[in-house]
Design an enzyme around this catalytic site. Structure first.
Site, PDB file in Angstrom:
ATOM      1  CE  LYS A  13      -2.897   9.282   6.519  1.00 60.83           C
ATOM      2  NZ  LYS A  13      -1.610   9.945   6.184  1.00 60.83           N
ATOM      3  NE  ARG A  88      -3.527  10.574  -0.246  1.00 59.64           N
ATOM      4  CZ  ARG A  88      -2.903   9.526   0.314  1.00 59.64           C
ATOM      5  NH1 ARG A  88      -3.572   8.442   0.602  1.00 59.64           N
ATOM      6  NH2 ARG A  88      -1.628   9.578   0.589  1.00 59.64           N
ATOM      7  NE  ARG A 127       7.243   4.958   4.468  1.00 52.28           N
ATOM      8  CZ  ARG A 127       5.997   5.394   4.354  1.00 52.28           C
ATOM      9  NH1 ARG A 127       5.118   5.123   5.292  1.00 52.28           N
ATOM     10  NH2 ARG A 127       5.628   6.101   3.306  1.00 52.28           N
ATOM     11  NE  ARG A 160       5.561   4.154   0.042  1.00 52.54           N
ATOM     12  CZ  ARG A 160       4.476   4.569   0.701  1.00 52.54           C
ATOM     13  NH1 ARG A 160       4.069   3.923   1.782  1.00 52.54           N
ATOM     14  NH2 ARG A 160       3.787   5.610   0.284  1.00 52.54           N
ATOM     15  NE  ARG A 171       3.887  10.363  -0.533  1.00 51.65           N
ATOM     16  CZ  ARG A 171       4.446   9.468   0.284  1.00 51.65           C
ATOM     17  NH1 ARG A 171       5.754   9.277   0.260  1.00 51.65           N
ATOM     18  NH2 ARG A 171       3.708   8.774   1.109  1.00 51.65           N
TER      19      ARG A 171
END
Ligand code: AMP
Length: 219
Positions: A13, A88, A127, A160, A171
C-alpha cells in the site's frame, strides 16, 4: 480524489501510494509514518504509541483518529489524498465517515490489496529502511548496491523493529482480527474495489491506473 488503501501489512500500500504521489501529486498520508515520526521526536503521542507499535499491536483508536483527522484538515489535503493504513478498525472507519460527512466530503474509493501471507511476510522481513532519508530497500526484491548502505544518500540501512519475523506474524494476526472486517464494511457501502497485492510494483501500478480510469476518477 480521496482514497483509502486497505490490506494487510506488506501488501504494498505504501509503495503504491508513494508512486501515485510522485506521478500525480496525490497527497500520501500514512498513519504509520506519522506515528514513527512522533516516536522519533519523543512527543507525548509517540511515547504512548511506541509500546503498541513495537509489539505489532494497534495504537488506540482515539490517538490515531485524532492525528489523521488533524492531518486531513490541512489545506493540502482539501481535494486529494490517499489514506494508507487508516482506518484499521470499524470505530476508526465510523469516525472517519462522520468527520468527512461533517466537512461535506467523502471517500471516493477504497482499494483492497488482497495479499497472501507468504508474500506479505517475505516483503516485510526483507525490508530495510534508510535511517537518514527513509528510502526503502529489500534484501531480495530491491537490494542496495552496497550492503547496508542507502543508494540515494549513503545513510545506514536498518530493519524496522516491527519487521522482525515474530512481530510481522503478530501484525498479520492483528490485521485478521481487527482490520479485515473493513472489507465487508466498505463492500456494503459499494465503494470497495479489489486489486492483487501479490503483483509486483509496476504491474500493480498499471492495474490501478486502469481502475481509476474505469471508475471515472481523474489522475
Ligand atoms: P504501518 O506502517 O501502517 O504498518 O503501521 C505501523 C504500526 O503503526 C502499526 O503496526 C500500528 O502499531 C500503528 N498504526 C498505524 N496505523 C494505525 C491505525 N490506523 N490504527 C492503529 N494503529 C496504527
Amino acid at each position: 480524489m480521496k482514497l483509502v488503501f486497505l490490506g494487510p501489512p506488506g501488501a504494498g500500500k505504501g509503495t503504491q501510494a508513494d508512486v501515485l504521489s510522485k506521478k500525480f501529486g496525490i497527497l500520501h498520508i500514512s498513519t504509520g509514518d506519522i506515528l514513527r515520526q512522533a516516536v522519533k521526536d519523543k512527543t507525548p503521542t509517540g511515547l504512548k504509541a511506541q509500546e503498541y507499535m513495537n509489539k505489532g499491536e494497534l495504537v488506540p483508536d482515539e490517538i490515531v483518529t485524532k492525528i489523521t483527522t488533524e492531518r486531513i484538515q490541512k489545506t493540502d489535503a482539501k481535494d486529494n489524498f490517499i489514506l494508507d493504513g487508516f482506518p484499521r478498525t470499524i470505530a476508526q472507519a465510523d469516525d472517519l465517515g462522520a468527520f468527512l460527512n461533517n466537512n461535506r466530503a467523502k471517500i471516493d474509493l477504497v482499494l483492497y490489496f488482497e495479499t497472501s501471507d507468504k508474500v506479505a511476510i517475505q516483503r516485510l522481513t526483507g525490508r530495510r529502511v534508510c535511517k537518514a532519508c527513509g528510502a526503502i530497500f529489500h534484501l531480495k526484491n530491491m537490494p542496495p548496491k552496497k550492503q547496508g548502505t542507502c543508494d540515494k544518500c549513503g545513510g545506514v540501512l536498518y530493519q524496522r523493529t516491527d519487521d522482525t519475523e515474530e512481530t510481522v506474524k503478530n501484525r498479520l494476526v492483528v490485521y485478521k482480527k481487527q482490520t479485515q472486517s473493513l472489507i465487508d464494511y466498505y463492500k456494503e457501502k459499494g465503494i470497495l474495489r479489489t486489486v492483487s497485492g501479490d503483483l509486483d510494483v509496476n504491474e500493480l501500478f498499471v492495474v490501478m491506473v486502469d481502475l481509476f480510469k474505469k471508475e471515472g476518477l481523474a489522475v
